[in-house]
Design an enzyme around this catalytic site. Structure first.
Site, mmCIF file in Angstrom:
data_model
loop_
_atom_site.group_PDB
_atom_site.id
_atom_site.type_symbol
_atom_site.label_atom_id
_atom_site.label_comp_id
_atom_site.label_asym_id
_atom_site.label_seq_id
_atom_site.Cartn_x
_atom_site.Cartn_y
_atom_site.Cartn_z
ATOM 1 N N ASN A 105 0.882 -1.177 0.000
ATOM 2 C CA ASN A 105 0.000 0.000 0.000
ATOM 3 C C ASN A 105 0.914 1.220 0.000
ATOM 4 O O ASN A 105 1.485 1.563 1.031
ATOM 5 C CB ASN A 105 -0.900 -0.023 1.252
ATOM 6 C CG ASN A 105 -1.699 1.262 1.399
ATOM 7 O OD1 ASN A 105 -1.808 2.051 0.456
ATOM 8 N ND2 ASN A 105 -2.252 1.475 2.582
ATOM 9 N N TRP A 106 1.025 1.827 -1.180
ATOM 10 C CA TRP A 106 1.965 2.953 -1.305
ATOM 11 C C TRP A 106 1.450 4.247 -0.668
ATOM 12 O O TRP A 106 2.196 5.209 -0.545
ATOM 13 C CB TRP A 106 2.254 3.223 -2.782
ATOM 14 C CG TRP A 106 3.207 2.257 -3.407
ATOM 15 C CD1 TRP A 106 3.918 1.257 -2.776
ATOM 16 C CD2 TRP A 106 3.603 2.207 -4.786
ATOM 17 N NE1 TRP A 106 4.720 0.594 -3.672
ATOM 18 C CE2 TRP A 106 4.534 1.162 -4.923
ATOM 19 C CE3 TRP A 106 3.242 2.937 -5.911
ATOM 20 C CZ2 TRP A 106 5.121 0.837 -6.142
ATOM 21 C CZ3 TRP A 106 3.829 2.614 -7.141
ATOM 22 C CH2 TRP A 106 4.757 1.582 -7.245
ATOM 23 N N LYS A 107 0.157 4.284 -0.328
ATOM 24 C CA LYS A 107 -0.434 5.534 0.196
ATOM 25 C C LYS A 107 -0.134 6.674 -0.789
ATOM 26 O O LYS A 107 -0.123 6.448 -1.987
ATOM 27 C CB LYS A 107 0.088 5.807 1.600
ATOM 28 C CG LYS A 107 -0.083 4.566 2.495
ATOM 29 C CD LYS A 107 0.133 4.797 3.942
ATOM 30 C CE LYS A 107 -0.091 3.488 4.682
ATOM 31 N NZ LYS A 107 -0.052 3.613 6.121
ATOM 32 N N HIS A 139 -9.652 1.771 4.619
ATOM 33 C CA HIS A 139 -8.381 1.896 5.351
ATOM 34 C C HIS A 139 -8.574 2.876 6.509
ATOM 35 O O HIS A 139 -9.320 3.855 6.384
ATOM 36 C CB HIS A 139 -7.289 2.400 4.406
ATOM 37 C CG HIS A 139 -5.924 2.331 5.029
ATOM 38 N ND1 HIS A 139 -5.482 3.277 5.918
ATOM 39 C CD2 HIS A 139 -4.935 1.412 4.919
ATOM 40 C CE1 HIS A 139 -4.257 2.935 6.322
ATOM 41 N NE2 HIS A 139 -3.910 1.814 5.730
ATOM 42 N N GLU A 193 -6.867 5.222 7.602
ATOM 43 C CA GLU A 193 -6.568 6.630 7.271
ATOM 44 C C GLU A 193 -7.750 7.270 6.548
ATOM 45 O O GLU A 193 -8.034 8.451 6.731
ATOM 46 C CB GLU A 193 -5.277 6.706 6.428
ATOM 47 C CG GLU A 193 -4.041 6.462 7.295
ATOM 48 C CD GLU A 193 -2.863 5.849 6.564
ATOM 49 O OE1 GLU A 193 -2.840 5.843 5.327
ATOM 50 O OE2 GLU A 193 -1.951 5.351 7.267
ATOM 51 N N GLU A 215 -5.820 -4.408 10.530
ATOM 52 C CA GLU A 215 -4.774 -3.409 10.740
ATOM 53 C C GLU A 215 -5.058 -2.614 12.012
ATOM 54 O O GLU A 215 -5.823 -1.636 11.981
ATOM 55 C CB GLU A 215 -4.720 -2.445 9.558
ATOM 56 C CG GLU A 215 -4.385 -3.107 8.246
ATOM 57 C CD GLU A 215 -3.735 -2.125 7.280
ATOM 58 O OE1 GLU A 215 -2.655 -2.442 6.777
ATOM 59 O OE2 GLU A 215 -4.288 -1.039 7.055
ATOM 60 N N GLY A 271 2.343 2.467 10.651
ATOM 61 C CA GLY A 271 3.334 3.527 10.455
ATOM 62 C C GLY A 271 4.030 3.946 11.733
ATOM 63 O O GLY A 271 4.701 4.974 11.770
ATOM 64 N N SER A 288 3.161 -1.975 10.264
ATOM 65 C CA SER A 288 4.609 -2.070 10.473
ATOM 66 C C SER A 288 5.192 -3.444 10.122
ATOM 67 O O SER A 288 6.133 -3.913 10.759
ATOM 68 C CB SER A 288 4.978 -1.680 11.899
ATOM 69 O OG SER A 288 4.576 -0.343 12.165
ATOM 70 N N GLY A 304 2.656 -1.134 4.218
ATOM 71 C CA GLY A 304 2.761 0.272 3.855
ATOM 72 C C GLY A 304 4.212 0.651 3.571
ATOM 73 O O GLY A 304 4.746 0.395 2.487
ATOM 74 N N GLY A 305 4.845 1.255 4.544
ATOM 75 C CA GLY A 305 6.193 1.795 4.391
ATOM 76 C C GLY A 305 7.185 0.859 3.709
ATOM 77 O O GLY A 305 7.942 1.273 2.823
HETATM 78 P P1 PGA Z 1 2.667 0.422 7.546
HETATM 79 O O1 PGA Z 1 1.215 0.674 6.930
HETATM 80 O O2 PGA Z 1 3.144 -0.902 7.017
HETATM 81 O O3 PGA Z 1 3.497 1.558 7.075
HETATM 82 O O4 PGA Z 1 2.488 0.379 9.046
HETATM 83 C C1 PGA Z 1 0.303 -0.372 6.746
HETATM 84 C C2 PGA Z 1 -0.976 0.142 6.140
HETATM 85 O O5 PGA Z 1 -1.400 1.261 6.475
HETATM 86 O O6 PGA Z 1 -1.596 -0.543 5.297
#
Ligand code: PGA
Length: 248
Positions: free
Chosen positions: A9-11, A94, A96, A166, A172, A212, A233-234
């Site tokens: 997930n590149w956001k 998600h 966010e 999640e 993050g 994470s 994500g990251g």
């Molecule tokens: P993260 O994000 O791996 O950077 O914690 C995961 C996500 O939001 O899908």
């Protein structure tokens, strides 16, 4: 048999040029792998990735979609627009988007229904806040997200939904849920799916853990019985890191 499925997930990261460079490098690394993989990218990168990953088995996902067929919704993208590009997956709900863009269980439900009427598979996100975990409400809360988000979705369609657990406090933050915490919630989610559907259906649904996930903790997470994949994500921003997670 549930095939492991890792999605990045590149956001809001990576321009088209960045996406193109990533795809070239990642394609070469991914060759010959039997773990399923996808990259969920900003809308502006999707066509680049669909073209670059053609014939590689690597999927492409969007990170959001609108539930209306079309209309006066400035700034939004429809399911038909994603389908036309050849997108395979779409993240829905998600945390966010729930936090910053007023996504609710009701809009999640409308989006799932619209996606499931066509070929794109939804990746539905659920997960509790730290306060909810600390106060012991975590299971009731996740159950309510599942009940609301999946309302009216048939067992047949449910088999095409990927659920990503999640916990908000692990996204993050570098603070991963322990494999046992993640497993406990994924086992709970599968139990809720048995209640809502039946054992066979629940057994087929892919459950991902997200928060994470990185090369250093992917193996212990992926070795859990009820965890079939990860939403990353990251660590999905670098081809070698994403590949190291896929190679768990
Ligand atoms: P993260 O994000 O791996 O950077 O914690 C995961 C996500 O939001 O899908």
């Amino acid at each position: 048999m549930r095939i492991p499925f890792i999605a990045g997930n590149w956001k809001m990261f990576k321009t088209k040029a960045d996406a193109s460079a990533f795809a070239e490098e990642f394609k070469a690394l991914y060759q010959g792998t039997d773990v399923k993989a996808a990259v969920c990218a900003p809308f502006t990168d999707l066509q680049t990735l669909v073209d670059a990953f053609k014939g590689t088995g690597i999927g492409v996902g969007a990170q959001n979609v609108h539930f209306a067929d079309e209309g006066a919704y400035t700034g939004e993208i429809s399911v038909a627009m994603l389908e036309e590009m050849g997108v395979d997956y779409c993240i829905v709900g998600h945390s966010e988007r729930r936090q910053y863009f007023a996504e609710t269980d009701e809009t999640v439900n409308l989006k799932l229904k619209k996606l499931l009427a066509g070929p794109i598979r939804p990746i539905m996100c659920v997960g509790e806040s730290l306060e909810q975990r600390d106060s012991g409400e975590l299971f009731d809360f996740v159950r309510s997200q599942l009940v609301g988000g999946l309302d009216g979705i048939s067992a047949e369609d449910m088999r095409r939904v990927v659920i990503a657990y999640e916990p908000i406090w692990a996204i993050g933050t570098g603070r991963t849920a322990s494999p046992e915490q993640a497993e406990e919630m994924c086992a709970f989610i599968r139990k809720v799916l048995i209640d809502l559907y039946d054992e066979d259906t629940a057994d087929e649904v892919i459950l991902q853990y997200g928060g994470s996930v990185k090369p250093a903790n992917a193996t212990e997470i992926m070795n859990m019985d009820e965890i079939d994949g990860a939403l990353v994500g990251g660590a999905s921003l670098k081809p070698a890191d994403l590949m190291a997670i896929i190679d768990f």
